[in-house]
Design a protein around this motif. Sequence first.
Motif, PDB file in Angstrom:
ATOM      1  N   GLY A 242      53.275   5.950  -5.959  1.00 55.73           N
ATOM      2  CA  GLY A 242      54.168   7.287  -6.205  1.00 55.73           C
ATOM      3  C   GLY A 242      55.033   7.298  -7.290  1.00 55.73           C
ATOM      4  N   LYS A 243      55.416   6.024  -7.619  1.00 56.13           N
ATOM      5  CA  LYS A 243      56.434   5.771  -8.902  1.00 56.13           C
ATOM      6  C   LYS A 243      55.674   6.039 -10.083  1.00 56.13           C
ATOM      7  N   ASN A 244      54.572   5.698 -10.287  1.00 54.78           N
ATOM      8  CA  ASN A 244      53.745   5.783 -11.171  1.00 54.78           C
ATOM      9  C   ASN A 244      53.413   7.318 -11.462  1.00 54.78           C
ATOM     10  N   LYS A 245      52.954   8.064 -10.387  1.00 52.58           N
ATOM     11  CA  LYS A 245      52.345   9.162 -10.414  1.00 52.58           C
ATOM     12  C   LYS A 245      53.760  10.197 -10.747  1.00 52.58           C
ATOM     13  N   VAL A 246      54.716  10.122 -10.224  1.00 52.84           N
ATOM     14  CA  VAL A 246      56.097  10.943 -10.539  1.00 52.84           C
ATOM     15  C   VAL A 246      56.649  10.623 -12.149  1.00 52.84           C
ATOM     16  N   THR A 247      56.397   9.379 -12.404  1.00 56.04           N
ATOM     17  CA  THR A 247      57.140   8.969 -13.478  1.00 56.04           C
ATOM     18  C   THR A 247      56.336   9.509 -14.755  1.00 56.04           C
ATOM     19  N   LYS A 248      54.794   9.429 -14.551  1.00 53.22           N
ATOM     20  CA  LYS A 248      54.083  10.266 -15.556  1.00 53.22           C
ATOM     21  C   LYS A 248      54.213  11.591 -15.685  1.00 53.22           C
ATOM     22  N   LEU A 249      54.171  12.234 -14.335  1.00 50.49           N
ATOM     23  CA  LEU A 249      54.468  13.862 -14.387  1.00 50.49           C
ATOM     24  C   LEU A 249      55.554  14.372 -14.779  1.00 50.49           C
ATOM     25  N   THR A 250      56.684  13.594 -14.717  1.00 55.33           N
ATOM     26  CA  THR A 250      57.941  14.057 -15.060  1.00 55.33           C
ATOM     27  C   THR A 250      58.362  13.581 -16.421  1.00 55.33           C
ATOM     28  N   ALA A 251      57.306  13.063 -17.266  1.00 54.29           N
ATOM     29  CA  ALA A 251      57.933  12.413 -18.346  1.00 54.29           C
ATOM     30  C   ALA A 251      58.230  13.542 -19.680  1.00 54.29           C
ATOM     31  N   ASP A 252      57.718  14.709 -19.545  1.00 51.88           N
ATOM     32  CA  ASP A 252      58.187  15.739 -20.354  1.00 51.88           C
ATOM     33  C   ASP A 252      59.405  16.197 -20.144  1.00 51.88           C
TER      34      ASP A 252
ATOM     35  N   LYS B  66      70.189  18.678 -16.846  1.00 53.18           N
ATOM     36  CA  LYS B  66      69.726  17.154 -17.144  1.00 53.18           C
ATOM     37  C   LYS B  66      69.222  16.775 -15.676  1.00 53.18           C
ATOM     38  N   LEU B  67      68.179  16.277 -15.543  1.00 52.09           N
ATOM     39  CA  LEU B  67      67.240  15.911 -14.342  1.00 52.09           C
ATOM     40  C   LEU B  67      67.192  14.433 -13.966  1.00 52.09           C
ATOM     41  N   GLY B  68      67.331  14.264 -12.672  1.00 52.29           N
ATOM     42  CA  GLY B  68      67.011  12.910 -11.999  1.00 52.29           C
ATOM     43  C   GLY B  68      66.109  12.942 -10.734  1.00 52.29           C
ATOM     44  N   VAL B  69      64.884  12.371 -10.690  1.00 51.50           N
ATOM     45  CA  VAL B  69      64.077  12.672  -9.752  1.00 51.50           C
ATOM     46  C   VAL B  69      63.721  11.426  -8.677  1.00 51.50           C
ATOM     47  N   THR B  70      63.273  11.567  -7.631  1.00 53.65           N
ATOM     48  CA  THR B  70      63.150  10.399  -6.632  1.00 53.65           C
ATOM     49  C   THR B  70      61.870  10.409  -6.233  1.00 53.65           C
ATOM     50  N   TYR B  71      61.038   9.353  -5.878  1.00 60.34           N
ATOM     51  CA  TYR B  71      59.760   9.154  -5.433  1.00 60.34           C
ATOM     52  C   TYR B  71      59.769   8.524  -4.014  1.00 60.34           C
ATOM     53  N   LEU B  72      58.726   8.601  -3.404  1.00 64.65           N
ATOM     54  CA  LEU B  72      58.621   7.905  -1.960  1.00 64.65           C
ATOM     55  C   LEU B  72      57.773   6.519  -2.392  1.00 64.65           C
TER      56      LEU B  72
ATOM     57  N   ALA C  50      70.961  17.463 -12.083  1.00 72.24           N
ATOM     58  CA  ALA C  50      70.212  18.151 -10.664  1.00 72.24           C
ATOM     59  C   ALA C  50      69.412  16.954 -10.494  1.00 72.24           C
ATOM     60  N   LEU C  51      69.714  16.547  -9.166  1.00 72.39           N
ATOM     61  CA  LEU C  51      68.905  15.558  -8.521  1.00 72.39           C
ATOM     62  C   LEU C  51      67.947  16.328  -7.604  1.00 72.39           C
ATOM     63  N   VAL C  52      66.606  16.116  -7.921  1.00 68.58           N
ATOM     64  CA  VAL C  52      65.294  16.670  -7.234  1.00 68.58           C
ATOM     65  C   VAL C  52      64.627  15.852  -6.556  1.00 68.58           C
TER      66      VAL C  52
ATOM     67  N   PRO D 215      63.738  12.742 -17.346  1.00 64.22           N
ATOM     68  CA  PRO D 215      64.783  12.671 -16.273  1.00 64.22           C
ATOM     69  C   PRO D 215      65.510  11.435 -16.700  1.00 64.22           C
ATOM     70  N   SER D 216      66.588  11.614 -16.203  1.00 62.24           N
ATOM     71  CA  SER D 216      67.630  10.414 -16.583  1.00 62.24           C
ATOM     72  C   SER D 216      67.399   9.169 -15.808  1.00 62.24           C
ATOM     73  N   PHE D 217      66.475   9.301 -14.678  1.00 61.52           N
ATOM     74  CA  PHE D 217      66.070   8.057 -13.954  1.00 61.52           C
ATOM     75  C   PHE D 217      64.804   8.687 -12.849  1.00 61.52           C
ATOM     76  N   VAL D 218      64.299   7.774 -12.473  1.00 63.81           N
ATOM     77  CA  VAL D 218      63.168   7.807 -11.642  1.00 63.81           C
ATOM     78  C   VAL D 218      63.548   6.784 -10.464  1.00 63.81           C
ATOM     79  N   LEU D 219      64.116   7.124  -9.323  1.00 62.51           N
ATOM     80  CA  LEU D 219      64.267   6.217  -8.327  1.00 62.51           C
ATOM     81  C   LEU D 219      63.728   6.362  -6.945  1.00 62.51           C
TER      82      LEU D 219
END
Length: 258
Positions: A47-57, A34-40, A9-11, A60-64
């Motif tokens: 944006g990257k740091n916030k989403v990476t920290k939030l979704t750590a638990d 299995k998740l993959g997430v994006t950020y602006l 699932a790409l979110v 995700p396969s990737f944060v792009l």
Amino acid sequence: MLDLSGKTALVTGIANDRSIAWGIAQQLHQAGAKLGVTYLPDDRDRGKNKVTKLTADLSPSFVLPCDVQDDAQIDAMYAEIGKAWEKIDILVHCLAFAKKDELSGDFSNTSRDGFKLALDVSAFSLIRLCQGAKPMMTDGGSVITLTYIGGVKVVPNYNIMGIAKAALEMNVRYLAQEMGTQNVRVNGISAGPIRTLASSAVGDIHKMLHHFEEVAPLKRLVTQQEVGNIAAFLGSDLATAITGQIIYADCGYEIMGA
């Protein structure tokens, strides 16, 4: 319980822990996807740091990065996804934006640039993300987007976002017809107003929320988790006959006359 084990699932559109996209990501993860997430992206990687920290638990396969106004960045994102996953099963589109000063006052004051911006980010982005995802949705799948009743009825101060949501809902129908040939379903969830960073830009949002609670049959606001539950359902094999639909998750507000 829904079982999304083995599905990817790409979110898109997670901004913070109040985002509807965050509620959806949590429920998809809980169901086993299995998740993959994006950020602006931005200059300081906030944006990257916030989403990476939030979704750590959620592991995700990737944060792009994904700025949907940049075609090159969208293509690069899908290229990276192709390195991590063999296919995409679920695409979640939670992207919308309009200038704050055009979310209050007279609708006729909408600027040409503001109109273009809102339609580009909020509606065209679904078309563009589906274009990129199609080659990877090789085993069928589900595309899910977020809309709002302001796309079919007048909501004071929603203004240009109402036009963007109307376009988005027609995108759902045209994309459903096209992508159905490869067993991909496309649906929208029309959620009731939720206290999010995005909704705070709408003029008199607190009055809107209070009115909603008074009028909706369930006399309350919808939650991110409830919207996430519906997204998980639409992404599952329990919803294989549902496509081209707008499903209201608004505690019944849509049926009322006020």
